[in-house]
Scaffold this active site. Structure first.
Site, PDB file in Angstrom:
ATOM      1  N   ASP A  18      -4.025  10.939  -0.389  1.00  0.00           N
ATOM      2  CA  ASP A  18      -3.608  11.810  -1.490  1.00  0.00           C
ATOM      3  C   ASP A  18      -2.913  11.025  -2.590  1.00  0.00           C
ATOM      4  OD1 ASP A  18      -4.529  14.283  -0.505  1.00  0.00           O
ATOM      5  OD2 ASP A  18      -2.801  14.455   0.820  1.00  0.00           O
ATOM      6  N   ASP A  60      -3.566   4.778   1.600  1.00  0.00           N
ATOM      7  CA  ASP A  60      -3.170   6.175   1.690  1.00  0.00           C
ATOM      8  C   ASP A  60      -4.324   6.979   1.077  1.00  0.00           C
ATOM      9  OD1 ASP A  60      -1.507   8.558   1.795  1.00  0.00           O
ATOM     10  OD2 ASP A  60      -1.191   8.280  -0.350  1.00  0.00           O
TER      11      ASP A  60
END
EC number: 3.1.3.75
Length: 277
Positions: free
Chosen positions: A43, A41
């Site tokens: 963020d 991922d």
């Protein structure tokens, strides 16, 4: 007997990234390359902030008017950010302003160590990124950190700058998943990628997923017991995994390795490679 501290153990793991195998007669044998799929991922996983929040630093007064903030609806964050970016464009915020913000966002703890490890062992990992941020911001941040070339593919919302210089954002796709925001289901992206690579003759021995958010929980449910989910400790992905393990025992298949520092992920992957010898 002197017990190692957690910090010393992590340091020892990092120093041991050079892997060698020895035959019974003492001669060194080459470590056979093993392909693993490693998914990141972005963020609050690769970077230590939510990049959509970070870019508000480029807005006048470093804040949004209440009239914009009140338009947010749960599950439609992509549409909300489209309005935010239009407002910022109206205020004269330019591409260079956004770029400067993305390039300064700090990496999460230990992430530079993990990337250093991966750069030394690229032959063992196929690395992709799945993020509900945007392509422009991700590319700026990864290039600034010097790790952009590690990623075979990046899946994120399309973004560009129009003729007026406005930062524009679109949805990634449509889907029918009830758990995910309207613009992106990471489960769908992951399963389609695995199917695509299988059709190309690539099958992964194991899948590793590093994330933090609720939208990272959904793709992790597609993983097998031999696969590993690395949820950031105390973040929504970790909390959702703990809930399903408590309320629906046995339904969540992946092995769980929570992390505070990405050095913990690095050490785990280090041990995985050592066991290949």
């Amino acid at each position: 007997m002197v017990l190692e501290t957690k910090e010393l153990k992590m340091k020892r793991c990092l120093e041991g990234v050079g892997l060698r195998c020895f035959l019974k007669d003492g001669t060194m044998a080459a470590l056979q390359a093993q392909k693993f799929l490693l998914i990141f991922d972005f963020d609050e996983t690769i970077i230590n902030e939510n990049s959509d929040d970070s870019i508000i630093q480029a807005a006048p007064g470093k804040q949004l008017p209440e009239s914009i903030r009140q338009t947010f609806r749960e599950g439609f964050y992509n549409e909300y950010m489209q309005r935010v970016l239009k407002y910022m464009g109206d205020q004269g915020v330019k591409m260079s302003d956004f770029k400067a913000v993305y390039e300064k966002i700090p990496l999460s703890p230990g992430m530079s160590d993990l990337f250093q490890f991966l750069s030394k062992h690229q032959e063992h990992f196929e690395i992709i990124l799945i993020s509900d941020a945007n392509m422009f911001g991700i590319e700026c941040a990864l290039k600034s950190a010097g790790v952009y070339t590690l990623f075979r593919k990046i899946f994120s919302n399309p973004s560009s700058f129009d003729k007026k210089g406005y930062f524009t954002l679109g949805p990634y796709h449509s889907h029918s998943c009830q758990r995910c925001p309207a613009n992106m289901c990471k489960h769908k992206i992951l399963t389609e990628y695995l199917t695509e690579r299988s059709q190309e003759g690539v099958r992964f021995e194991r899948v590793f997923y590093i994330g933090d958010g609720a939208n990272d929980f959904c793709p992790s449910t597609a993983m097998k017991s031999s696969d590993v989910a690395f949820p950031r400790k105390g973040y929504p992905m970790h909390q959702l995994i703990l809930e399903i393990q408590k309320n629906q025992p046995g339904t969540y298949q992946a092995t769980i390795v929570p992390w505070d520092s990405a050095v913990e992920v690095c050490c785990y992957l280090q041990e995985v490679l050592k066991k290949k010898c």
